[in-house]
Design a protein around this motif. Structure first.
Motif, PDB file in Angstrom:
ATOM      1  N   ILE A  48      -1.085   9.783 -12.898  1.00  0.00           N
ATOM      2  CA  ILE A  48      -0.541   8.423 -13.031  1.00  0.00           C
ATOM      3  C   ILE A  48       0.088   7.979 -11.707  1.00  0.00           C
ATOM      4  N   SER A  49       0.762   8.901 -11.030  1.00  0.00           N
ATOM      5  CA  SER A  49       1.350   8.603  -9.727  1.00  0.00           C
ATOM      6  C   SER A  49       0.276   8.228  -8.714  1.00  0.00           C
ATOM      7  N   ALA A  50      -0.815   9.002  -8.692  1.00  0.00           N
ATOM      8  CA  ALA A  50      -1.925   8.709  -7.772  1.00  0.00           C
ATOM      9  C   ALA A  50      -2.587   7.375  -8.116  1.00  0.00           C
ATOM     10  N   LEU A  51      -2.668   7.069  -9.413  1.00  0.00           N
ATOM     11  CA  LEU A  51      -3.243   5.796  -9.848  1.00  0.00           C
ATOM     12  C   LEU A  51      -2.419   4.620  -9.323  1.00  0.00           C
ATOM     13  N   ALA A  52      -1.093   4.762  -9.348  1.00  0.00           N
ATOM     14  CA  ALA A  52      -0.209   3.709  -8.831  1.00  0.00           C
ATOM     15  C   ALA A  52      -0.438   3.496  -7.337  1.00  0.00           C
ATOM     16  N   VAL A  53      -0.647   4.582  -6.602  1.00  0.00           N
ATOM     17  CA  VAL A  53      -0.927   4.469  -5.168  1.00  0.00           C
ATOM     18  C   VAL A  53      -2.257   3.760  -4.940  1.00  0.00           C
ATOM     19  N   TRP A  54      -3.259   4.102  -5.769  1.00  0.00           N
ATOM     20  CA  TRP A  54      -4.570   3.454  -5.637  1.00  0.00           C
ATOM     21  C   TRP A  54      -4.465   1.954  -5.882  1.00  0.00           C
ATOM     22  N   ILE A  55      -3.678   1.545  -6.874  1.00  0.00           N
ATOM     23  CA  ILE A  55      -3.485   0.117  -7.139  1.00  0.00           C
ATOM     24  C   ILE A  55      -2.863  -0.568  -5.921  1.00  0.00           C
ATOM     25  N   ALA A  56      -1.927   0.125  -5.254  1.00  0.00           N
ATOM     26  CA  ALA A  56      -1.319  -0.418  -4.031  1.00  0.00           C
ATOM     27  C   ALA A  56      -2.387  -0.614  -2.954  1.00  0.00           C
ATOM     28  N   HIS A  57      -3.337   0.315  -2.849  1.00  0.00           N
ATOM     29  CA  HIS A  57      -4.419   0.182  -1.873  1.00  0.00           C
ATOM     30  C   HIS A  57      -5.302  -1.023  -2.203  1.00  0.00           C
ATOM     31  N   VAL A  58      -5.562  -1.240  -3.494  1.00  0.00           N
ATOM     32  CA  VAL A  58      -6.364  -2.396  -3.918  1.00  0.00           C
ATOM     33  C   VAL A  58      -5.650  -3.691  -3.542  1.00  0.00           C
ATOM     34  N   LEU A  59      -4.346  -3.743  -3.793  1.00  0.00           N
ATOM     35  CA  LEU A  59      -3.561  -4.925  -3.431  1.00  0.00           C
ATOM     36  C   LEU A  59      -3.568  -5.145  -1.921  1.00  0.00           C
ATOM     37  N   ARG A  60      -3.559  -4.056  -1.168  1.00  0.00           N
ATOM     38  CA  ARG A  60      -3.613  -4.173   0.294  1.00  0.00           C
ATOM     39  C   ARG A  60      -4.932  -4.808   0.739  1.00  0.00           C
ATOM     40  N   ALA A  61      -6.024  -4.421   0.090  1.00  0.00           N
ATOM     41  CA  ALA A  61      -7.329  -5.002   0.417  1.00  0.00           C
ATOM     42  C   ALA A  61      -7.362  -6.486   0.076  1.00  0.00           C
ATOM     43  N   LYS A 217       0.734 -18.743   0.564  1.00  0.00           N
ATOM     44  CA  LYS A 217       1.685 -17.774   1.117  1.00  0.00           C
ATOM     45  C   LYS A 217       2.429 -17.016   0.016  1.00  0.00           C
ATOM     46  N   GLY A 218       2.680 -17.708  -1.103  1.00  0.00           N
ATOM     47  CA  GLY A 218       3.371 -17.062  -2.221  1.00  0.00           C
ATOM     48  C   GLY A 218       2.572 -15.901  -2.772  1.00  0.00           C
ATOM     49  N   LEU A 219       1.253 -16.069  -2.874  1.00  0.00           N
ATOM     50  CA  LEU A 219       0.384 -14.994  -3.371  1.00  0.00           C
ATOM     51  C   LEU A 219       0.364 -13.829  -2.388  1.00  0.00           C
ATOM     52  N   PHE A 220       0.326 -14.144  -1.100  1.00  0.00           N
ATOM     53  CA  PHE A 220       0.362 -13.108  -0.066  1.00  0.00           C
ATOM     54  C   PHE A 220       1.636 -12.275  -0.182  1.00  0.00           C
ATOM     55  N   LEU A 221       2.767 -12.950  -0.341  1.00  0.00           N
ATOM     56  CA  LEU A 221       4.046 -12.243  -0.471  1.00  0.00           C
ATOM     57  C   LEU A 221       4.118 -11.463  -1.778  1.00  0.00           C
ATOM     58  N   THR A 222       3.475 -11.991  -2.830  1.00  0.00           N
ATOM     59  CA  THR A 222       3.419 -11.273  -4.114  1.00  0.00           C
ATOM     60  C   THR A 222       2.635  -9.983  -3.960  1.00  0.00           C
ATOM     61  N   TYR A 223       1.503 -10.049  -3.255  1.00  0.00           N
ATOM     62  CA  TYR A 223       0.726  -8.839  -2.983  1.00  0.00           C
ATOM     63  C   TYR A 223       1.559  -7.832  -2.190  1.00  0.00           C
ATOM     64  N   THR A 224       2.287  -8.327  -1.187  1.00  0.00           N
ATOM     65  CA  THR A 224       3.120  -7.456  -0.353  1.00  0.00           C
ATOM     66  C   THR A 224       4.182  -6.760  -1.203  1.00  0.00           C
ATOM     67  N   LEU A 225       4.863  -7.535  -2.033  1.00  0.00           N
ATOM     68  CA  LEU A 225       5.879  -6.957  -2.918  1.00  0.00           C
ATOM     69  C   LEU A 225       5.240  -5.970  -3.891  1.00  0.00           C
ATOM     70  N   GLY A 226       4.066  -6.333  -4.413  1.00  0.00           N
ATOM     71  CA  GLY A 226       3.368  -5.466  -5.354  1.00  0.00           C
ATOM     72  C   GLY A 226       2.995  -4.131  -4.739  1.00  0.00           C
ATOM     73  N   ILE A 227       2.573  -4.139  -3.484  1.00  0.00           N
ATOM     74  CA  ILE A 227       2.223  -2.890  -2.796  1.00  0.00           C
ATOM     75  C   ILE A 227       3.402  -1.925  -2.808  1.00  0.00           C
ATOM     76  N   TRP A 228       4.589  -2.432  -2.457  1.00  0.00           N
ATOM     77  CA  TRP A 228       5.757  -1.570  -2.362  1.00  0.00           C
ATOM     78  C   TRP A 228       6.305  -1.197  -3.738  1.00  0.00           C
ATOM     79  N   ILE A 229       6.135  -2.059  -4.715  1.00  0.00           N
ATOM     80  CA  ILE A 229       6.540  -1.709  -6.086  1.00  0.00           C
ATOM     81  C   ILE A 229       5.691  -0.548  -6.596  1.00  0.00           C
ATOM     82  N   PHE A 230       4.385  -0.607  -6.358  1.00  0.00           N
ATOM     83  CA  PHE A 230       3.513   0.471  -6.836  1.00  0.00           C
ATOM     84  C   PHE A 230       3.719   1.756  -6.037  1.00  0.00           C
TER      85      PHE A 230
END
Length: 326
Positions: A48-61, A217-230
């Motif tokens: 589950i931890s690795a899955l959260a990291v993978w989701i962060a990678h998807v958000l980064r893309a 820009k709001g979506l970009f910042l949401t992705y950025t926040l999402g990366i660090w949350i995951f």
């Protein structure tokens, strides 16, 4: 990239430094107990931890794709995703080479100018650094009593001790010489490669300006926040993998992600050694034994490396066997 003996030696030395830090971290610890703790871990939570990291990678893309769109380059999500994973794979071998590697993938797959791609990567990395420093600031404000002893005893006193031994006359001289050399190098390059230098500058400026041209820009910042949350969730989920850390709350994950963020900034392949020591130190602040912190750090670091090895290799295979991924 010309990979000569000097370059090879530099990366070998960086790798050996990482191994050295890893050795120092584990020196004096009961390795048998650490290994038993790793063997008995609950690997459901590791997954589950690795899955959260993978989701962060998807958000980064997805976030990176937005920057290209803002400067009128149509980059598909899959090419952006594969480039990100290949970049992480390259970082396991050569620190910081992954950033150039993923730009190279986009350059070849989508015909985006190389330096425009580099400009977008620098832009998104600046936002990551900003979030890391804001997170660190929040940690200092809301958990000052917990981290103050570590910052004073381990960081402040160590730095002041080293600064007291510095010859400031030589330091000022080195800074002045460095500035002169940099200015001279830029002048020389502009004189010899004026047209090429201008094209590079224009491409870089185009990449740097990608955020300012974003319509969402709001979506970009949401992705950025999402990366660090995951990223933080990956730390938190992994707490449940071993008994020693299973009682920790999200605030400990919050601190661990700050420590690990600075550790991964070290120019060492995959953050090996530095990551283990920093994460273990962060958990000591929450009354977790250092050896248990090392077991936890080893589990989460190994799971993330394994994720990159599998998915990064798959992405590399896809990119090499297909001219373009849509």
């Amino acid at each position: 990239m010309t990979f000569d003996l000097k370059t090879a030696l530099k990366y070998i030395i960086l790798f050996l430094i990482g191994i050295g830090v890893l050795y120092l971290a584990f020196r004096g610890q009961d390795l048998e107990k650490i290994w038993l703790e790793i063997k008995s871990a609950n690997y459901f939570w590791v997954f589950i931890s690795a899955l959260a990291v993978w989701i962060a990678h998807v958000l980064r893309a997805l976030r990176w794709q937005m920057l290209y769109k803002s400067i009128h380059y149509k980059v598909s999500f899959w090419n952006a995703y594969h480039a990100v994973m290949i970049g992480y794979l390259a970082n396991l071998a050569l620190p910081r080479f992954g950033e150039i590697g993923r730009c190279s993938v986009i350059h070849k797959a989508e015909k985006v100018p190389m330096f425009a791609a580099i400009g977008t990567v620098i832009t998104e990395r600046l936002f990551d650094v900003l979030v890391l420093f804001l997170t660190a600031l929040a940690m200092l404000i809301f958990q000052y009593e917990i981290v103050s002893d570590f910052l004073h005893g381990t960081i402040y006193l160590s730095i002041t001790k080293k600064l007291s031994t510095i010859n400031y006359f030589w330091l000022i001289g080195i800074v002045i010489i460095t500035i002169i050399l940099v200015v001279a190098a830029i002048y020389f390059l502009r004189q010899k490669f004026s047209k090429k230098f201008l094209r590079i500058f224009v491409s870089l400026r185009q990449g740097f300006g990608s955020y300012s041209k974003l319509k969402q820009k709001g979506l970009f910042l949401t992705y950025t926040l999402g990366i660090w949350i995951f990223y933080s969730l990956s730390m938190y989920f992994a707490f449940s993998s071993i008994q020693a850390t299973s009682g920790l709350h999200f605030n400990a994950a919050f601190t661990a992600i700050v420590f690990s963020g600075f550790a991964m900034a070290a120019p060492v392949q995959g953050g090996i050694g530095v990551f283990h020591w920093m994460v273990a130190q962060s958990l000591v602040l929450y009354s977790i034994a250092f050896k248990d912190g090392l077991a936890y750090a080893t589990i989460i670091h190994s799971s993330q490396v394994l994720l990159i090895l599998i998915l990064g290799s798959l992405s590399l295979f896809i990119i090499l066997t297909k001219k373009n991924i849509k």
